[in-house]
Design an enzyme around this catalytic site. Structure first.
Site, PDB file in Angstrom:
ATOM      1  N   SER A 128       0.845  -1.190   0.000  1.00 46.76           N
ATOM      2  CA  SER A 128       0.000   0.000   0.000  1.00 46.76           C
ATOM      3  C   SER A 128       0.886   1.249   0.000  1.00 46.76           C
ATOM      4  CB  SER A 128      -0.956  -0.035   1.199  1.00 46.76           C
ATOM      5  OG  SER A 128      -1.986   0.925   1.053  1.00 46.76           O
TER       6      SER A 128
ATOM      7  N   ASP B 267      -9.403  -4.633  -5.782  1.00 47.77           N
ATOM      8  CA  ASP B 267      -8.996  -3.668  -4.760  1.00 47.77           C
ATOM      9  C   ASP B 267      -9.836  -2.403  -4.926  1.00 47.77           C
ATOM     10  OD1 ASP B 267      -7.676  -1.891  -3.068  1.00 47.77           O
ATOM     11  OD2 ASP B 267      -5.696  -2.717  -3.513  1.00 47.77           O
TER      12      ASP B 267
ATOM     13  N   HIS C 130      -7.727  -5.285  -1.324  1.00 43.18           N
ATOM     14  CA  HIS C 130      -6.483  -4.645  -0.911  1.00 43.18           C
ATOM     15  C   HIS C 130      -5.637  -5.541   0.005  1.00 43.18           C
ATOM     16  CE1 HIS C 130      -3.907  -1.173  -0.654  1.00 43.18           C
ATOM     17  NE2 HIS C 130      -4.016  -1.067   0.656  1.00 43.18           N
TER      18      HIS C 130
END
Length: 712
Positions: A582, A657, A689
């Site tokens: 991320s 995601d 995600h």
């Protein structure tokens, strides 16, 4: 470097075997935790939802002092319904039973709800449909909920269902629950509140008709994939237009509250005070000005106080109203997050906590003892302790005994708290403690069995230290191979997240990734984690230095740390790698590109590759809009630096995601191809995600492990 090493005292000198990816992600080292509990009003008992061996579920009552079961409130076999969750009314006479739940986004779900009268044992269905965010009125006579973007409430005495709003339309207008970006970035789903007298419902509406739609394919198992479309405001794009309303039950009248604003804004929180005043926390779009509004019963709004910051004002749930209307509030106005007392009009009366440390969790206020309970970093930024202080800001007491990470769950009347303690050498230990002085009443649960199991494995120790980089002492931990020899040279593998206000270097028990780092260390890598500028718990100035330049100072710090570590005799400076997920993937990509003379390898999982692709609330909080700050966006986005790629690069993303869209990776891939740069990449179909489910995590971590071994 100041070095503080933590050693597994229980680990035998001749540990037998190294950890494997399969061990980690099949849960071999999972810790035992406490089931989620709900304190009862008496403060001496709590409820636990138990999943029993006979496949029934029971909501059981336990004594705090003994831990013994004192009764069963409800059993799934008695009501002929599965129990997935429950909500107790404030008078504890009724209970909502959630028997079915369908996930929407990270925090939201559609639920099948029944109401159980705990006195008569009568069970009734709240609605034939799956509903969202149900809640009891304070008097326990009504339940509000949201269905198809409209607010309803059911009168539990008459059984009548009343529709409070009628204008809700999917992907156009939402009443009473938040849109995607509020849920993700302000961490709220329920956007309505009952008044204390149960006669009014205040709610936020979201007109998202102008918000652009994002579409992603869900591949599934059918012949044709299906598009999934939802509203997602990217940085600089149209947000939902929000409004605050009050609905009066007796008249059925709905009234919009005139906030008197002529600019875009967010309504981040709404709360009622005990005297019936509605409080609303309203932010400008830049999120650097927070206005605290009061709204009276007639709907008249006025600003009680305003908090401003040169960067941004964090939104929290740290608000407690006292009986006289005064309230407790936390703020970073003196560079550290502390607790303040305000009078009923919104005037600051006193700063109650002070020092070069942060209040990291605000647990609440006990009106009987007039004491406030909180968690802080007084033991150092990598540690957490539990404290109480008087309403006068005096007689502060430390309630936790051990140095490490302590967190607390208090009983309703603040008689007891359950303390969860862990450190880098001690897996979680749960104890019951007296709130008055912190003294331990009993140990509830420990993880000694895990400690014994780990004695059969090679577990690399975390060595905590600080490293001076660009004039700052940055927190760092290091894992070295079990047979580390300072006369040999080793490749260096760096892990980090580095996002605003985050912390990766913490004196707490190992997560799954820590065991992976241990595995890598024992296979010949030195693994290091550094928290750069922009991360949390070292003061607001340290955290907010990255404003308008996300990825500039953090990347400079990681590159400089890698160079300094690479200069050590036992580090092979030609073999330095970095990875992250991320924000950490955004960082690892930037480090490999901007630090191409330092890093030879990087892995990026679910990375933001261009801040223009990410959501409005998060991105603009730190960057303002791309229209205002084009260079801040573009200079620090990896997609604009692909021509600098020299090292080995692995790019990973899940196609489902909804947070960091796979668009980030697809556009990065295209940029790399057009720059004629070779790289590796992996796509996980229909994974969000978190990229998990079935064998996914094992596959992913084996892929990353192999990539490290081949390229570092």
């Amino acid at each position: 470097m100041l070095l503080l090493a933590f050693i597994f005292v229980s680990q035998s000198i001749t540990a037998q075997k190294n950890i494997s990816v399969e061990d980690i992600y099949r849960g071999e080292f999972r810790t035992q935790g406490l089931q989620s509990l709900a304190s009862l009003n008496n403060g001496t008992e709590y409820l636990v939802l138990n999943y029993n061996r006979d496949r029934t579920q029971t909501i059981d009552k336990y004594s705090y002092t003994t831990g013994e079961k004192t009764g069963t409130l409800v059993s799934s076999s008695d009501i002929q319904l599965p129990i997935r969750d429950y909500i107790l009314s404030s008078d504890e006479k009724q209970m909502m039973i959630i028997s079915e739940s369908s996930q929407i986004f990270r925090r939201s779900s559609n639920d099948k709800v029944h109401i159980l009268n705990l006195e008569t044992k009568e069970l009734t269905s709240l609605s034939d449909d799956l509903v969202r965010s149900p809640s009891f009125s304070p008097d326990g006579k009504k339940v509000a909920y949201v269905f198809e973007n409209n607010i309803y409430y059911k009168n539990l005495e008459s059984g009548a269902v009343i529709q409070a709003t009628t204008d809700g339309v999917t992907n156009k207008l939402i009443n009473g629950v938040t849109d995607w970006v509020y849920e993700e970035e302000f961490a709220i789903v329920k956007a309505y509140e009952w008044s204390p007298n149960s006669e009014q419902i205040a709610f936020i509406s979201f007109d998202e008709s102008a918000v652009p739609e994002f579409s992603m394919d869900v591949y599934g198992n059918e012949l044709y994939q299906k598009p999934y479309v939802f509203k997602y405001p990217k940085a600089g794009e149209k947000n939902a237009v929000v409004a605050l309303h009050q609905f009066t039950l007796s008249t059925g009248a709905r009234k919009e509250v005139a906030l008197g604003r002529n600019e875009e804004f967010y309504i981040a929180r709404i709360n009622y005070s005990p005297n019936g005043k509605l409080a609303a926390q309203v932010l400008n779009r830049h999120q650097n000005v927070l206005d605290f509004y009061y709204v009276d019963a007639s709907g008249k709004a006025s600003i009680a106080f305003t908090e401003k910051d040169t960067a941004y004002v964090d939104v929290t749930d740290d608000l407690t109203f006292l009986k006289d209307g005064s309230f407790l509030w936390t703020s970073e106005k003196d560079n550290w997050r502390h607790i303040y007392l305000y009078d009923a009009n919104g005037t600051e009366k006193k700063q109650l906590t002070k020092g070069n440390w942060d209040v990291t969790s605000y647990y609440g206020y006990d009106a009987k003892s007039k004491r406030i309970y909180f968690q802080s970093t007084e033991d150092g930024s990598i540690n957490r302790g539990i404290y109480s202080i008087s309403l006068k800001g005096k007689k502060k007491k430390k309630l936790s005994a051990q140095i490490g990470t302590n967190s607390a769950s208090f009983s309703k009347n603040f008689t007891y708290f359950i303390n969860t303690f862990s450190s880098a050498t001690t897996p979680p230990v749960y104890t019951l403690n007296n709130a008055k002085d912190g003294k331990k009443v009993r140990e509830i649960k420990n993880n000694n069995d895990l400690t014994t199991k780990l004695s059969n494995y090679q577990v690399a120790q975390k060595e905590f230290s600080t490293i001076n980089i660009n004039g700052n002492d940055l927190n760092m931990w290091t894992m070295k191979p079990k047979d580390f020899d300072p006369n040999k040279t080793y490749p260096l593998f760096m892990t980090q997240y580095s996002g605003p206000g985050s912390q990766s270097v913490a004196n707490s028990w190992y997560g799954a990734n820590d065991f992976w780092y241990s595995m890598l260390a024992n296979e010949g890598y030195i693994v290091v984690c550094v928290d750069p500028r922009g991360t949390g718990f070292k003061g607001a100035d340290f955290k907010k230095v990255t404003q308008k330049e996300l990825g500039k100072y953090e990347v400079e710090d990681q590159i400089a740390a890698a160079k300094q570590l690479g200069s050590m005799d036992y580090v092979d400076a030609s073999r330095v790698g970095i990875w992250g997920w991320s924000y950490g993937g955004f960082m690892s990509s930037n480090c490999l590109l901007k630090g191409n003379d330092t890093f030879s390898m990087a892995i990026a999982v679910a990375p933001v590759t261009n801040w223009r692709f990410y959501d409005s609330i998060y991105t603009e909080r730190y960057m303002t809009t791309p229209q205002e700050n084009a260079s801040g966006y573009d200079d620090n986005s990896p997609i604009n630096h692909v021509d600098k790629l020299k090292g080995k690069y692995l790019l990973v993303h899940g196609t489902a995601d909804d947070n960091v869209h796979v668009q980030n990776t697809m556009r990065m891939v295209e940029a790399l191809v057009q720059a004629d740069k070779q790289f590796d990449w992996a796509i996980y179909p229909d994974k969000n995600h978190g990229i998990y489910g079935g064998n996914t995590r094992i596959h992913l971590y084996n892929k990353m492990t192999n990539f490290i071994k081949e390229n570092l």
